[in-house]
Design an enzyme around this catalytic site. Structure first.
Site, PDB file in Angstrom:
ATOM      1  N   LEU B  58      38.812  47.612  40.672  1.00  0.00           N
ATOM      2  CA  LEU B  58      38.904  46.290  41.307  1.00  0.00           C
ATOM      3  C   LEU B  58      37.649  45.493  40.933  1.00  0.00           C
ATOM      4  O   LEU B  58      36.749  45.297  41.746  1.00  0.00           O
ATOM      5  CB  LEU B  58      38.998  46.438  42.829  1.00  0.00           C
ATOM      6  CG  LEU B  58      40.368  46.790  43.416  1.00  0.00           C
ATOM      7  CD1 LEU B  58      40.818  48.176  42.997  1.00  0.00           C
ATOM      8  CD2 LEU B  58      40.341  46.711  44.933  1.00  0.00           C
ATOM      9  N   GLU B  60      37.349  42.215  38.927  1.00  0.00           N
ATOM     10  CA  GLU B  60      37.938  41.105  38.156  1.00  0.00           C
ATOM     11  C   GLU B  60      36.933  40.424  37.248  1.00  0.00           C
ATOM     12  O   GLU B  60      37.278  39.973  36.156  1.00  0.00           O
ATOM     13  CB  GLU B  60      38.565  40.067  39.091  1.00  0.00           C
ATOM     14  CG  GLU B  60      39.902  40.473  39.701  1.00  0.00           C
ATOM     15  CD  GLU B  60      39.753  41.318  40.947  1.00  0.00           C
ATOM     16  OE1 GLU B  60      38.598  41.643  41.329  1.00  0.00           O
ATOM     17  OE2 GLU B  60      40.784  41.664  41.554  1.00  0.00           O
ATOM     18  N   GLN B  82      47.973  39.896  39.980  1.00  0.00           N
ATOM     19  CA  GLN B  82      49.064  39.750  40.960  1.00  0.00           C
ATOM     20  C   GLN B  82      49.042  38.384  41.623  1.00  0.00           C
ATOM     21  O   GLN B  82      50.062  37.901  42.109  1.00  0.00           O
ATOM     22  CB  GLN B  82      48.910  40.800  42.071  1.00  0.00           C
ATOM     23  CG  GLN B  82      49.186  42.211  41.655  1.00  0.00           C
ATOM     24  CD  GLN B  82      50.528  42.712  42.157  1.00  0.00           C
ATOM     25  OE1 GLN B  82      51.443  41.943  42.418  1.00  0.00           O
ATOM     26  NE2 GLN B  82      50.637  44.018  42.267  1.00  0.00           N
ATOM     27  N   ASP B  85      44.646  33.816  42.854  1.00  0.00           N
ATOM     28  CA  ASP B  85      43.482  33.792  43.734  1.00  0.00           C
ATOM     29  C   ASP B  85      42.466  34.879  43.356  1.00  0.00           C
ATOM     30  O   ASP B  85      41.271  34.713  43.572  1.00  0.00           O
ATOM     31  CB  ASP B  85      43.913  33.988  45.180  1.00  0.00           C
ATOM     32  CG  ASP B  85      45.067  33.080  45.555  1.00  0.00           C
ATOM     33  OD1 ASP B  85      44.865  32.173  46.357  1.00  0.00           O
ATOM     34  OD2 ASP B  85      46.188  33.264  45.026  1.00  0.00           O
ATOM     35  N   PHE B  86      42.951  35.993  42.822  1.00  0.00           N
ATOM     36  CA  PHE B  86      42.036  37.087  42.439  1.00  0.00           C
ATOM     37  C   PHE B  86      41.357  36.753  41.107  1.00  0.00           C
ATOM     38  O   PHE B  86      40.249  37.202  40.822  1.00  0.00           O
ATOM     39  CB  PHE B  86      42.771  38.420  42.291  1.00  0.00           C
ATOM     40  CG  PHE B  86      43.698  38.763  43.428  1.00  0.00           C
ATOM     41  CD1 PHE B  86      43.518  38.202  44.694  1.00  0.00           C
ATOM     42  CD2 PHE B  86      44.764  39.629  43.249  1.00  0.00           C
ATOM     43  CE1 PHE B  86      44.380  38.516  45.738  1.00  0.00           C
ATOM     44  CE2 PHE B  86      45.622  39.942  44.287  1.00  0.00           C
ATOM     45  CZ  PHE B  86      45.431  39.387  45.530  1.00  0.00           C
ATOM     46  N   HIS B 129      46.531  33.843  48.841  1.00  0.00           N
ATOM     47  CA  HIS B 129      47.515  34.457  47.948  1.00  0.00           C
ATOM     48  C   HIS B 129      48.547  33.412  47.527  1.00  0.00           C
ATOM     49  O   HIS B 129      49.722  33.729  47.346  1.00  0.00           O
ATOM     50  CB  HIS B 129      48.250  35.596  48.650  1.00  0.00           C
ATOM     51  CG  HIS B 129      47.463  36.870  48.778  1.00  0.00           C
ATOM     52  ND1 HIS B 129      46.271  36.936  49.447  1.00  0.00           N
ATOM     53  CD2 HIS B 129      47.688  38.123  48.302  1.00  0.00           C
ATOM     54  CE1 HIS B 129      45.818  38.197  49.403  1.00  0.00           C
ATOM     55  NE2 HIS B 129      46.654  38.915  48.710  1.00  0.00           N
TER      56      HIS B 129
END
Ligand SMILES: Cc1ncc(C[n+]2csc(CCOP(=O)(O)OP(=O)(O)O)c2C)c(N)n1
Ligand SMILES: Cc1ncc(C[n+]2csc(CCOP(=O)(O)OP(=O)(O)O)c2C)c(N)n1
Ligand SMILES: [Mg+2]
Ligand SMILES: [Mg+2]
Lengths: 337, 347, 347, 337
Positions: B58, B60, B82, B85-86, B129
């Protein structure tokens, strides 16, 4: 719907005076509440009354209950999208919990937050976030504020094993130690991030690596909330005495799928349920119920505690379902102060 | 031609491009699990092995920079998120590194990167999200930004994106994944920078992005039935580079323009379109360009507020009526798209 | 009133606000060194101690989240960045956390944060030390964005920003630091959301941001002298919230509008202004709104290209002439601002 | 202007065959070049012909020369805004170096990059960046590409002590170890980030913390480039044999201000020059010159090497000053491929 008996506002003052039996009863009530509150969600989720993705706490109850039991009401907690247990450990307001999940005006954030952003600032559960790791530096700032204001409280921030892979986690550890801030990092390690196993994500050992950043670290894989309570109590004392931030690295088994209300062992990404038999044998609710019995508390008394909680859950859910949705005008409120 | 879903079109494209070019590989959180990014990456690891399809920690930010390093060394990474936002955790790499890597090397390096991210609405996805952010990415020179709407576009544009020698951000609305459409089985490309006239019409132009095309089509159908008015719908498909000519030609013809963008309005892509159209169709515009987008708020969770946050067919209909001076049609009995009818239980 | 520089105005404001309110503190990389963020933080640590003014590790992401935690607990952090480009490392916190913290708490939390960052041009600052990004921040609901131009604005707006209960991003152009102007010695505020008419005029409106006001003023003076045309210059001062009324009133009066923004054009603030003005002044506009901003490229280092990258007074003059159908004035012999005349040696 | 004799394209193949004397001469030439090239910048900078902020390499020459000497031509390097030495270690093209600093068409990036973004991809110095830490994950991707393409080369990424404070650094270490990528991290630790001392920024020890992430770490504070060469050679062999990423933690003293061409001991943020007498006594250029003498190389031969380099620098600078600026149309070129 307030559960008066479950959390006592001056818990912390009483705590030292609490007998072992009282403490364990308190822990049981919290764990039982967490378990049953989630089971209620499982029950109603299929009717689509809760329009919010849920990351349930089943399996982690002992950690949240144990840690929070060792905190004072002035101590703050920060969490992640898996925040139900934390809410229930800190807030007595079950009505606002279900109200929030159902998106109603009675919700703790009038339905705006839903499950993934649930919090209860008035009870010291200040914020949660569905971006992995993103409340960790926020908690750092909160700990700074505590020190700046010379208040004597500490800040605890809860996160998963996956969160340690985000760079901001290590940045935060460094600053926390550098500034000697009163912060307790609580890593709830279920060995999973969604469907990815820790071995495919981490080349470090969480306790070792965090220790090398200067923290005091304590690891455990117990499901005994009293033990976690004791560990935490010690950590809190240490933090206040030594000014060294602490990290609790606590393992647990996630009972359900990552998000949603079902078991998903059949998906194959982490073995079958049987492979986790040792965890289920030590299930936090079972464990604590057995402990109460060992401490001589009779079945009837336990049943009484449980019934009160069951009733509160049922009533709160019903109230939430009956409550109105926020008016459209609410959309534009509270964007700016 | 076969009728397949948008998710199948994406999956097919990845398979075809990975077969065609061994430099193409796919990575990101969750790309190898049994859900496979809403189905779009299912089977890829099995087919191409763990070297060419793998998950990551995790992380990014690092994993965004990783793509750049791979790309300037001859590979063609497809990095998948996914949720957009990430992806924002990699913003430094996008704005400070991807954007200028070629320029700062005096044209010696090239960075053929595709970043795919899911945007938009699901089921109470709330504020973290549900963003789109195409306006932000398109603001930064050096990046290309693509928003495929149909299964055909998804395949043609993703193919082009993978073969493009620049960083291309491909944003896919989650609800579009279920949309079906005819898609050629073989190889084909749709150029980046070419708009699509989704529906011909002579009286008013609606510029719609991503999911807003579904809303616009519904609105056009209602407006046609209720008022006999023909709405022209133009899907820019690529935000940057932008096909100004197709848009300008349409508005010059109709004299009216609504921009229905799937993003916030302020300093958004709808502002760019409105500014550009207002300038280039200055003489032809009979009414000022109107804009529709997200409410200027974070996205709330609860049903009624989420419904109000997002622009919809009803608002497009009302805007058309308003601009053309039509009476408000009675919309009772009309069926509009609602996810309420689709969702049963968890994700 | 005393005449002081922009940097002194900022410094004075920090001191006054820190004296007034013990909850205000200042932190960021380099804020305590002998350079003191181009002089703007000099002396603060000495005056208020290391608890209220301190440097941090090179950890922009964590240090951005840190401000939020401090703010929701009653403090008023002022977080400072030498360049806005470094601030982008905190983009996740801005877009996913700052923006929605209050909303997601149902209005229970407030986040009084000021983030100051230096923008723009220096001496060959190149692509990673020269952005502005106000358009991106302003795009995200929940944030406020301020671009003070004069020493007076710098003090008044920064004071307001510090007292505001929301996250406010204050972007300061590096070249403005040397600008002198009259500034009241005591306490005063300039409301966020109120534009400034920098120069009155009746024939054409120039909306200018930050440093572009300096260029616009020069342009207006030349245009006045060469053509006898009076240019009205409006400085929005705050990007979000935006004072639409002042801008609209000006354009309604003049019928012509140029937006000279210190940012990229595509999906930028200039697009927002152009879209808004085109809509609200639809009848009054005699020519379409024109936009000026950075070239759609990364910022290059070398002299001639850097000069061409940035918009300037000359371009404003030419645009005015073009819009009003004037002959091109002979600009030989005119003196325009150039940093070439200021710089001798290192930083 | 090419310095043919300084770097030999098949260096690496020859190297094993290189005598100790040849090696040390080679190192001296590189170190001397780095020193003199920077001194030339100091000389002309005040005339404003180089419109680009410069972060000079004075003091770190032994590290860059030593590490690069142990790399093969196919091995890549990535750097930071303090990238002059790295350029000079890898590229023979001195003309393109000064051309770039002067912003001329003859520059390695036609003047677009300037000092802070200088690189020379054709010589394996692929990229540098003026955002601290931001080439670190890029190098990670490059190492992945090397492995993916089954090439046998490694990637070395240079960065300062300050860069380790950025979260992305730790993210990169984790991924590098997890995927067993052929990468060498080179931390050039001058104890400073701009004017901030390491003790005010870091609560961890760089070698300890990085080791806990799974890297093999080697620390040193030598100014002997041969020693650094040997350490690196060993590390490169290890990386290829064990698939474990390595980190070299190498200390040096920054002679000048952070950015610019002057000494700034008087600014007071790090003591006076005398406080660093031990570093200056071991100055990499002096040290290596003495070593050549010890190895029996006579003054005349050294002088000859130096003169060749001095001349090349003077000629390259002159050529750069005389070269034209890029045409305006260049602005819009190479934004997109
Ligand atoms: C920055 C970011 N990346 C990815 C995601 C998607 N995501 C949601 S939860 C999750 C796993 C988190 O794992 P962990 O931190 O161990 O928490 P757990 O779910 O196990 O409690 C991921 C990857 C996200 N929400 N934010
Ligand atoms: C992300 C980011 N933050 C801040 C800066 C400003 N800055 C430029 S160099 C530097 C210090 C870097 O220190 P270190 O990594 O030790 O390298 P050194 O300059 O000592 O070689 C800083 C803070 C930057 N360029 N990028
Ligand atoms: Mg986990
Ligand atoms: Mg350093």
């Amino acid at each position: 719907m307030f559960l008066k008996s479950i959390i006592n506002e001056d818990d912390c003052k009483k705590r030292t005076a609490m007998t072992n039996i009282e403490l364990n009863k308190e822990l049981y009530k919290k764990i039982y509440l967490m378990r049953k509150a989630e089971e209620k969600i499982q029950e109603v989720y299929y009717t689509d009354v809760m329009k919010t993705p849920v990351h349930l706490s089943l399996g982690e109850e002992a950690i949240v209950a144990g840690v929070c039991q060792a905190l004072s009401v002035d101590d703050q907690v920060y969490g992640t999208c898996r925040g139900h247990a934390l809410y229930l450990a800190r807030s007595k307001n079950l009505g606002a919990f279900y109200g929030e999940l159902c998106g109603k005006v009675t919700g703790v954030a009038k339905g705006k937050a839903g499950s993934m952003h649930i919090s209860c600032p008035e009870s010291g559960f200040v914020a949660s976030s569905a971006i992995v790791s993103s409340t960790i530096p926020v908690a750092l700032g909160a700990a700074f504020a505590a020190k700046y204001k010379k208040s004597n409280h500490i800040v605890a921030v809860f996160f998963g094993d996956g969160a340690t892979e985000e760079g901001v986690f290590w940045e935060t550890l460094n600053m926390a130690c550098l500034k000697k801030l009163p912060i307790l990092f609580v890593c709830e390690d279920n060995g999973m991030a969604i469907h990815a196993q820790i071995k495919d994500r981490q080349n470090y050992s969480i306790p070792e690596a965090t220790r090398s950043f200067g923290l005091s670290v304590h690891s455990d894989d117990t499901t005994d909330s009293e033990r976690i309570y004791s560990i935490t109590e010690q950590a809190v004392q240490d933090i206040k005495k030594t000014d060294v931030p602490h990290l609790l690295h606590l393992k647990y088994h996630r009972y359900l799928e990552h998000v949603g209300v079902n078991e998903d062992y059949s998906a194959g990404y982490r073995g079958q349920k049987d492979d986790y038999a040792d965890w289920y044998a030590r299930d936090p609710v079972l464990f604590q119920r057995e402990k109460l019995k060992l401490l001589g508390i009779i079945g009837d008394e336990i049943k009484l505690m449980e019934t009160e909680i069951d009733q509160a859950i049922n009533e709160s859910t019903k109230l939430a379902l009956d409550a109105p949705f926020p008016a459209d005008s609410e959309l534009f409120k509270d964007v700016y102060a | 031609m076969k009728t397949i879903t948008y998710r199948e079109a994406i999956n097919q494209t990845l398979v075809q491009e990975m077969e065609r070019d061994p430099a193409v590989f796919v990575y990101g959180l969750d790309v190898t699990d049994h859900k496979g990014i809403f189905g779009s990456t299912l089977g890829i690891e099995d087919k191409f092995g763990a070297e060419r399809c793998f998950i990551t920690p995790l992380s990014e930010d690092a994993m965004t920079g990783f793509a750049l390093g791979a790309a300037i060394n001859g590979l063609r990474p497809v990095h998948i998120h996914q949720r957009v936002d990430f992806m924002i955790l990699g913003m430094n790499q996008f704005s400070n590194m991807y954007s200028s890597c070629r320029y700062m090397s005096g044209g010696k390096l090239k960075a053929p990167i595709v970043v795919r991210a899911v945007i938009g609405r699901g089921w109470g996805q709330s504020c973290q999200h549900s963003k789109s952010m195409h306006s932000v990415f398109a603001h930064i020179p050096g990046l290309k930004v693509v928003l495929p709407t149909t299964p055909r576009d998804a395949k043609g544009l993703l193919t082009t994106a993978i073969r493009d020698d620049n960083p291309v951000i491909v944003l896919e609305h989650r609800w579009l994944y279920d949309i079906e459409g005819e898609v050629p089985e073989g190889d084909y490309v749709i150029p980046i920078g070419k708009a699509n006239i989704v529906r011909g019409g002579s009286e008013i132009t609606v510029i719609a992005t991503s999911w807003m095309n579904v809303e616009a089509l519904k609105a056009a159908e209602v407006v046609q039935r209720k008022h006999g008015v023909e709405v022209e719908i133009v899907d820019p498909r690529t935000v940057y580079p932008l096909d100004e000519e197709t848009i300008v030609a349409s508005v010059k013809k109709t004299g009216h323009c609504i921009v229905a963008d799937y993003d916030w309005v302020f300093c958004g892509f709808s502002a760019e379109i409105a500014a550009m159209v207002s300038e280039r169709c200055f003489k032809e515009l009979k009414t000022p360009v109107s804009r529709l987008g997200f409410a200027h708020t974070p996205c709330p969770t609860t049903r009624p507020l989420e419904n109000k946050f997002y622009p919809s067919a009803v608002e497009i209909i009302r805007m058309v009526e308003n601009k053309l001076g039509l009476e408000l049609a009675d919309l009772r009995g009309e069926e509009f798209y609602s996810y309420e009818n689709k969702f049963k239980g968890p994700f």
